[in-house]
Design an enzyme around this catalytic site. Structure first.
Site, PDB file in Angstrom:
ATOM      1  N   ASP A 294      52.421 -37.915  54.321  1.00 43.91           N
ATOM      2  CA  ASP A 294      51.741 -38.693  55.344  1.00 43.91           C
ATOM      3  C   ASP A 294      50.344 -38.120  55.572  1.00 43.91           C
ATOM      4  O   ASP A 294      50.141 -36.911  55.573  1.00 43.91           O
ATOM      5  CB  ASP A 294      52.570 -38.652  56.637  1.00 43.91           C
ATOM      6  CG  ASP A 294      52.111 -39.667  57.645  1.00 43.91           C
ATOM      7  OD1 ASP A 294      51.961 -40.846  57.278  1.00 43.91           O
ATOM      8  OD2 ASP A 294      51.905 -39.294  58.819  1.00 43.91           O
ATOM      9  N   GLU A 341      50.089 -41.132  50.941  1.00 47.94           N
ATOM     10  CA  GLU A 341      49.754 -42.130  51.970  1.00 47.94           C
ATOM     11  C   GLU A 341      48.239 -42.102  52.127  1.00 47.94           C
ATOM     12  O   GLU A 341      47.683 -41.220  52.774  1.00 47.94           O
ATOM     13  CB  GLU A 341      50.477 -41.804  53.274  1.00 47.94           C
ATOM     14  CG  GLU A 341      50.310 -42.889  54.349  1.00 47.94           C
ATOM     15  CD  GLU A 341      49.075 -42.694  55.207  1.00 47.94           C
ATOM     16  OE1 GLU A 341      48.105 -43.466  55.011  1.00 47.94           O
ATOM     17  OE2 GLU A 341      49.064 -41.784  56.040  1.00 47.94           O
ATOM     18  N   ASP A 394      54.963 -48.140  60.902  1.00 47.53           N
ATOM     19  CA  ASP A 394      53.932 -48.253  61.938  1.00 47.53           C
ATOM     20  C   ASP A 394      53.432 -49.677  62.122  1.00 47.53           C
ATOM     21  O   ASP A 394      52.627 -49.939  63.020  1.00 47.53           O
ATOM     22  CB  ASP A 394      52.734 -47.357  61.592  1.00 47.53           C
ATOM     23  CG  ASP A 394      53.001 -45.888  61.854  1.00 47.53           C
ATOM     24  OD1 ASP A 394      53.834 -45.578  62.730  1.00 47.53           O
ATOM     25  OD2 ASP A 394      52.383 -45.046  61.183  1.00 47.53           O
TER      26      ASP A 394
END
Length: 492
Positions: A294, A341, A394
């Site tokens: 991430d 990501e 998200d």
């Protein structure tokens, strides 16, 4: 090129009798469903022990497992609980995880299992001894951290007495003796968690399913990792963060995002041979078949916000040493099964780092339709080395996203959804599966065609996140049949 597809679903969202999904039968049932319907990847969120808001991205440890996921029925099977212990479970919601209620039910049972384990000589079992031998390097500090965190009053470890906060040997021994019961309880929970996890992973791999895990770039200040490795983080003489993580203002936020996580001292990491990061990635690649990192861009350069700032407007870009870290990892492991990501505003330097080590990036279809046909998230602009999503944890669900669009925004999307008879979420799934991206991952909410109420997380908010779950009644035969049909149609 290996074309494949899979599902994004966190285990807490699975059906189950005890308030949330677990690593037991509900997870194996889902693995069976994936295998039967042509999927090859199960992507999950971080599995670490969560804090007050239950976000899997703000955890007490980067290595420990979340005991809330321990399957109680398996504790009955191993003899550490009686069947009568779990019969009296209250009626939990099938659509929302009430963490307070579920943990309140589970905690006494886990304690009871721990006492039974100890009384029957569990700490002397060869499998426990092997677990302790392999994991003591992080479990020692984590189990004491958690015991102290539970028993000492204060906001976080930075408020503990100086000798304990500074990890003086005498203080560590004193508090271990003082809280020995809770320390041993945490070690037991970790032993059970990892037994159940690796049994599940073995089951998934036998079924042809690979598990894609998730590594948040940063760790929480209130964690065993920062307490045990204070020299690796930007802290002052009072052990408080000097600068914290986030991203600067951009198209999505006028004030940026201030996450508040302490930042790494990359010079000190290098002096230590990047040992903490190397251990973290090795550990995760043992737990999972591959991992997503991430906020990957923070491994090339990161936005450093002075600790006292309330927003992310004021800050500076500072260099990271991800290139040196990955060079060592590649020398150790060869090809690295890592997904980067790389969403948002990404520089050429970040793209170059990703491509240098062969990491697939990410594309999200919900971002594709607002800047014309040259938008990088449009499928016709992809290269193969990407993972495409309709949305992530998200994002809104696709049905919720479509409902939120204005008439002008919908007019931009409709040319890419030419079949008016097909539901919009299935058209977006079709678009993802038909793309040239090597891997396509679909949030399970989109397979089920659920509305905004099924959203997993809304960035920038604290309440009401991470608690979505579904019941088996919501999953119809037609969902799997259509997914399998499209998966085969597009050679995934």
């Amino acid at each position: 090129m290996k074309r494949e597809s899979g599902i994004l679903l966190h285990p807490t969202s699975l059906p189950g009798k005890y308030g949330m999904g677990s690593l037991g039968n509900s997870s194996r049932w889902f693995v069976d469903w994936l295998s039967e319907h042509g999927q090859r990847v199960w992507q999950i969120l971080p599995l670490n022990p969560t804090g007050f808001n239950h976000s899997p991205y703000q955890c007490y440890s980067a290595f420990a497992g979340n005991p809330n996921l321990i399957d109680l029925n398996e504790l009955v099977s191993t003899g550490y609980l009686e069947s009568d212990d779990v019969i009296t479970a209250p009626h939990f919601s099938t659509h929302r995880v009430d963490f307070t209620e579920a943990i309140g039910f589970r905690e006494p049972l886990l304690r009871k299992a721990f006492i039974r384990f100890r009384e029957t000589g569990g700490f002397g079992l060869p499998e426990y001894m092997q677990f302790w031998d392999e994991h003591a390097w992080w479990l020692d500090s984590y189990s004491l951290f958690y015991a102290c965190h539970k028993n000492l009053k204060g906001k976080n470890w930075g408020y503990w007495e100086d000798a304990l906060a500074d990890r003086k040997e005498g203080a560590l021994h004193f508090y271990y003796r003082r809280f020995r019961e809770d320390v041993e309880y945490q070690r037991f929970l970790q032993f059970v968690f990892f037994q159940q996890w690796f049994a599940l992973k073995h089951y998934a791999n036998k079924k042809g399913i690979e598990i894609l895990g998730d590594i948040p770039l940063y760790v929480s200040y209130d964690s065993a990792d920062v307490w045990a490795n204070q020299d690796l983080f930007m802290l002052d003489e009072k052990r408080k963060p000097v600068k914290v993580g986030g991203v600067p203002p951009d198209y999505f936020s006028e004030t940026g995002q201030r996450w508040g996580n302490p930042l790494f001292k990359w010079d000190r990491l290098k002096e230590r041979g990047f040992d903490w990061w190397l251990a973290r990635i090795h550990f995760n690649l043992k737990m999972f078949d591959r991992v997503r990192i991430d906020h990957f861009r923070g491994l090339e350069s990161f936005w450093a916000i002075p600790y006292g700032e309330k927003t992310a407007v004021k800050g500076e870009w500072l260099p990271a040493m991800g290139d040196e870290l990955f060079r060592i990892l590649r020398d150790q492991l060869g090809n690295l099964p890592i997904v980067a990501e790389d969403l948002g505003t990404i520089t050429e330097e970040v793209h170059a780092l990703r491509k240098k080590y062969g990491f697939p990036g990410m594309k999200v279809l919900q971002f594709a339709f607002d800047n014309g046909s040259d938008n990088e998230y449009m499928p016709h602009n992809y290269e193969t080395d990407f993972v495409v999503y309709t949305g992530t944890h998200d994002n809104n669900t696709t049905r919720g996203w479509w409902k939120s669009l204005t008439a002008d925004e919908r007019r931009k999307v409709i040319p890419y959804m030419p079949n008016p008879k097909e539901e919009k979420h299935w058209q977006l799934i079709r678009l993802a599966l038909s793309s040239v991206a090597e891997t396509a991952i679909i949030p399970f909410q989109d397979v089920l065609g659920l509305s905004e109420q099924a959203r997993m997380n809304t960035p920038g908010t604290v309440d009401g996140n991470w608690n979505w779950r579904f019941s088996r009644r919501e999953l119809h035969r037609s969902h799997g049949e259509k997914l399998l049909k499209l998966t085969r149609l597009y050679a995934r």
